[in-house]
Scaffold this motif. Structure first.
Motif, PDB file in Angstrom:
ATOM      1  N   THR A   1       0.834  -1.206   0.000  1.00 53.84           N
ATOM      2  CA  THR A   1       0.000   0.000   0.000  1.00 53.84           C
ATOM      3  C   THR A   1       0.864   1.250   0.000  1.00 53.84           C
ATOM      4  O   THR A   1       0.591   2.211  -0.730  1.00 53.84           O
ATOM      5  N   SER A   2       1.929   1.225   0.790  1.00 48.71           N
ATOM      6  CA  SER A   2       2.839   2.365   0.853  1.00 48.71           C
ATOM      7  C   SER A   2       3.507   2.609  -0.496  1.00 48.71           C
ATOM      8  O   SER A   2       3.595   3.752  -0.959  1.00 48.71           O
ATOM      9  N   LEU A   3       3.965   1.541  -1.129  1.00 48.88           N
ATOM     10  CA  LEU A   3       4.601   1.684  -2.443  1.00 48.88           C
ATOM     11  C   LEU A   3       3.606   2.187  -3.487  1.00 48.88           C
ATOM     12  O   LEU A   3       3.951   3.030  -4.325  1.00 48.88           O
ATOM     13  N   LEU A   4       2.395   1.681  -3.424  1.00 45.02           N
ATOM     14  CA  LEU A   4       1.374   2.114  -4.375  1.00 45.02           C
ATOM     15  C   LEU A   4       1.052   3.592  -4.197  1.00 45.02           C
ATOM     16  O   LEU A   4       0.944   4.337  -5.175  1.00 45.02           O
ATOM     17  N   MET A   5       0.936   4.023  -2.941  1.00 43.98           N
ATOM     18  CA  MET A   5       0.651   5.442  -2.683  1.00 43.98           C
ATOM     19  C   MET A   5       1.812   6.320  -3.126  1.00 43.98           C
ATOM     20  O   MET A   5       1.601   7.397  -3.702  1.00 43.98           O
ATOM     21  N   GLY A   6       3.034   5.865  -2.874  1.00 43.33           N
ATOM     22  CA  GLY A   6       4.207   6.626  -3.308  1.00 43.33           C
ATOM     23  C   GLY A   6       4.282   6.729  -4.824  1.00 43.33           C
ATOM     24  O   GLY A   6       4.588   7.790  -5.377  1.00 43.33           O
ATOM     25  N   GLY A   7       4.000   5.630  -5.491  1.00 44.38           N
ATOM     26  CA  GLY A   7       4.005   5.637  -6.957  1.00 44.38           C
ATOM     27  C   GLY A   7       2.933   6.540  -7.523  1.00 44.38           C
ATOM     28  O   GLY A   7       3.165   7.282  -8.484  1.00 44.38           O
ATOM     29  N   THR A   8       1.752   6.493  -6.929  1.00 42.99           N
ATOM     30  CA  THR A   8       0.652   7.355  -7.380  1.00 42.99           C
ATOM     31  C   THR A   8       1.004   8.828  -7.166  1.00 42.99           C
ATOM     32  O   THR A   8       0.754   9.663  -8.045  1.00 42.99           O
ATOM     33  N   ALA A   9       1.584   9.143  -6.028  1.00 40.13           N
ATOM     34  CA  ALA A   9       1.976  10.530  -5.752  1.00 40.13           C
ATOM     35  C   ALA A   9       3.032  11.001  -6.756  1.00 40.13           C
ATOM     36  O   ALA A   9       2.980  12.148  -7.219  1.00 40.13           O
ATOM     37  N   THR A  10       3.963  10.129  -7.102  1.00 38.77           N
ATOM     38  CA  THR A  10       5.001  10.493  -8.078  1.00 38.77           C
ATOM     39  C   THR A  10       4.387  10.779  -9.439  1.00 38.77           C
ATOM     40  O   THR A  10       4.751  11.762 -10.106  1.00 38.77           O
ATOM     41  N   VAL A  11       3.440   9.949  -9.863  1.00 39.58           N
ATOM     42  CA  VAL A  11       2.786  10.161 -11.157  1.00 39.58           C
ATOM     43  C   VAL A  11       1.994  11.464 -11.143  1.00 39.58           C
ATOM     44  O   VAL A  11       2.040  12.239 -12.106  1.00 39.58           O
ATOM     45  N   ILE A  12       1.292  11.733 -10.061  1.00 36.69           N
ATOM     46  CA  ILE A  12       0.518  12.977  -9.968  1.00 36.69           C
ATOM     47  C   ILE A  12       1.442  14.189 -10.013  1.00 36.69           C
ATOM     48  O   ILE A  12       1.154  15.174 -10.717  1.00 36.69           O
ATOM     49  N   MET A  13       2.547  14.138  -9.278  1.00 37.22           N
ATOM     50  CA  MET A  13       3.494  15.262  -9.286  1.00 37.22           C
ATOM     51  C   MET A  13       4.093  15.473 -10.679  1.00 37.22           C
ATOM     52  O   MET A  13       4.261  16.613 -11.134  1.00 37.22           O
ATOM     53  N   ALA A  14       4.397  14.389 -11.371  1.00 38.28           N
ATOM     54  CA  ALA A  14       4.945  14.508 -12.724  1.00 38.28           C
ATOM     55  C   ALA A  14       3.922  15.131 -13.669  1.00 38.28           C
ATOM     56  O   ALA A  14       4.274  15.976 -14.515  1.00 38.28           O
ATOM     57  N   MET A  15       2.658  14.753 -13.527  1.00 38.60           N
ATOM     58  CA  MET A  15       1.617  15.321 -14.380  1.00 38.60           C
ATOM     59  C   MET A  15       1.424  16.813 -14.087  1.00 38.60           C
ATOM     60  O   MET A  15       1.234  17.615 -15.018  1.00 38.60           O
ATOM     61  N   VAL A  16       1.493  17.197 -12.816  1.00 36.24           N
ATOM     62  CA  VAL A  16       1.355  18.611 -12.445  1.00 36.24           C
ATOM     63  C   VAL A  16       2.491  19.428 -13.056  1.00 36.24           C
ATOM     64  O   VAL A  16       2.266  20.512 -13.616  1.00 36.24           O
ATOM     65  N   GLU A  17       3.691  18.910 -12.961  1.00 38.00           N
ATOM     66  CA  GLU A  17       4.845  19.619 -13.544  1.00 38.00           C
ATOM     67  C   GLU A  17       4.718  19.723 -15.061  1.00 38.00           C
ATOM     68  O   GLU A  17       5.061  20.751 -15.652  1.00 38.00           O
ATOM     69  N   LEU A  18       4.221  18.670 -15.696  1.00 39.20           N
ATOM     70  CA  LEU A  18       4.027  18.706 -17.152  1.00 39.20           C
ATOM     71  C   LEU A  18       3.003  19.756 -17.534  1.00 39.20           C
ATOM     72  O   LEU A  18       3.213  20.537 -18.477  1.00 39.20           O
ATOM     73  N   VAL A  19       1.894  19.818 -16.789  1.00 38.04           N
ATOM     74  CA  VAL A  19       0.860  20.823 -17.076  1.00 38.04           C
ATOM     75  C   VAL A  19       1.411  22.227 -16.853  1.00 38.04           C
ATOM     76  O   VAL A  19       1.176  23.129 -17.667  1.00 38.04           O
ATOM     77  N   LYS A  20       2.181  22.426 -15.790  1.00 37.86           N
ATOM     78  CA  LYS A  20       2.790  23.744 -15.539  1.00 37.86           C
ATOM     79  C   LYS A  20       3.686  24.148 -16.698  1.00 37.86           C
ATOM     80  O   LYS A  20       3.659  25.290 -17.162  1.00 37.86           O
ATOM     81  N   THR A  21       4.475  23.208 -17.182  1.00 37.74           N
ATOM     82  CA  THR A  21       5.391  23.498 -18.292  1.00 37.74           C
ATOM     83  C   THR A  21       4.612  23.845 -19.547  1.00 37.74           C
ATOM     84  O   THR A  21       4.953  24.801 -20.269  1.00 37.74           O
ATOM     85  N   LEU A  22       3.542  23.092 -19.832  1.00 33.42           N
ATOM     86  CA  LEU A  22       2.746  23.360 -21.035  1.00 33.42           C
ATOM     87  C   LEU A  22       2.030  24.704 -20.942  1.00 33.42           C
ATOM     88  O   LEU A  22       1.948  25.443 -21.927  1.00 33.42           O
ATOM     89  N   VAL A  23       1.534  25.055 -19.768  1.00 35.11           N
ATOM     90  CA  VAL A  23       0.839  26.337 -19.586  1.00 35.11           C
ATOM     91  C   VAL A  23       1.812  27.486 -19.756  1.00 35.11           C
ATOM     92  O   VAL A  23       1.520  28.480 -20.418  1.00 35.11           O
ATOM     93  N   GLN A  24       3.015  27.365 -19.195  1.00 33.86           N
ATOM     94  CA  GLN A  24       4.019  28.422 -19.328  1.00 33.86           C
ATOM     95  C   GLN A  24       4.458  28.574 -20.775  1.00 33.86           C
ATOM     96  O   GLN A  24       4.684  29.685 -21.256  1.00 33.86           O
ATOM     97  N   THR A  25       4.552  27.487 -21.516  1.00 39.23           N
ATOM     98  CA  THR A  25       4.967  27.541 -22.914  1.00 39.23           C
ATOM     99  C   THR A  25       3.892  28.267 -23.748  1.00 39.23           C
ATOM    100  O   THR A  25       4.215  29.063 -24.620  1.00 39.23           O
ATOM    101  N   LYS A  26       2.625  28.014 -23.477  1.00 36.01           N
ATOM    102  CA  LYS A  26       1.542  28.653 -24.230  1.00 36.01           C
ATOM    103  C   LYS A  26       1.448  30.146 -23.903  1.00 36.01           C
ATOM    104  O   LYS A  26       1.117  30.954 -24.731  1.00 36.01           O
ATOM    105  N   LYS A  27       1.760  30.546 -22.649  1.00 37.97           N
ATOM    106  CA  LYS A  27       1.712  31.945 -22.269  1.00 37.97           C
ATOM    107  C   LYS A  27       2.802  32.741 -22.957  1.00 37.97           C
ATOM    108  O   LYS A  27       2.621  33.914 -23.263  1.00 37.97           O
ATOM    109  N   ARG A  28       3.941  32.140 -23.216  1.00 38.53           N
ATOM    110  CA  ARG A  28       5.063  32.829 -23.857  1.00 38.53           C
ATOM    111  C   ARG A  28       4.785  33.114 -25.327  1.00 38.53           C
ATOM    112  O   ARG A  28       5.331  34.049 -25.888  1.00 38.53           O
ATOM    113  N   LYS A  29       3.959  32.315 -25.955  1.00 38.58           N
ATOM    114  CA  LYS A  29       3.706  32.492 -27.395  1.00 38.58           C
ATOM    115  C   LYS A  29       2.751  33.572 -27.650  1.00 38.58           C
ATOM    116  O   LYS A  29       2.305  34.462 -27.524  1.00 38.58           O
TER     117      LYS A  29
END
Length: 73
Positions: A45-73
């Protein structure tokens, strides 16, 4: 009535070997100890929660990067 013949028959009221709960050594040997099962479930359960948190954090960072890229254009 012959007293010896009536006393020669005895009945067993309590079964000799009927363990209700197996010995903990059998749990450890066979690999199904309640403690082992609880620990394994907690670790998985601990490993599953850690893995899920890592995936969520990676998705948040990806969305932040995409939003910043669109604002610059």
């Amino acid at each position: 009535m012959n007293n010896t013949s009536s006393n020669s028959q005895t009945s067993q009221l309590i079964p000799a070997t009927s363990p209700v709960i197996e010995k903990p050594s059998a749990w450890m040997r066979d690999g199904y100890s309640p403690t082992e099962i609880i620990l394994a479930a907690a670790i998985l359960t601990s490993l599953l929660m850690g893995g899920t948190a890592t995936v969520i954090m990676a998705m948040v960072e990806l969305v932040k990067t995409l939003v910043q890229t669109k604002k610059r254009k």
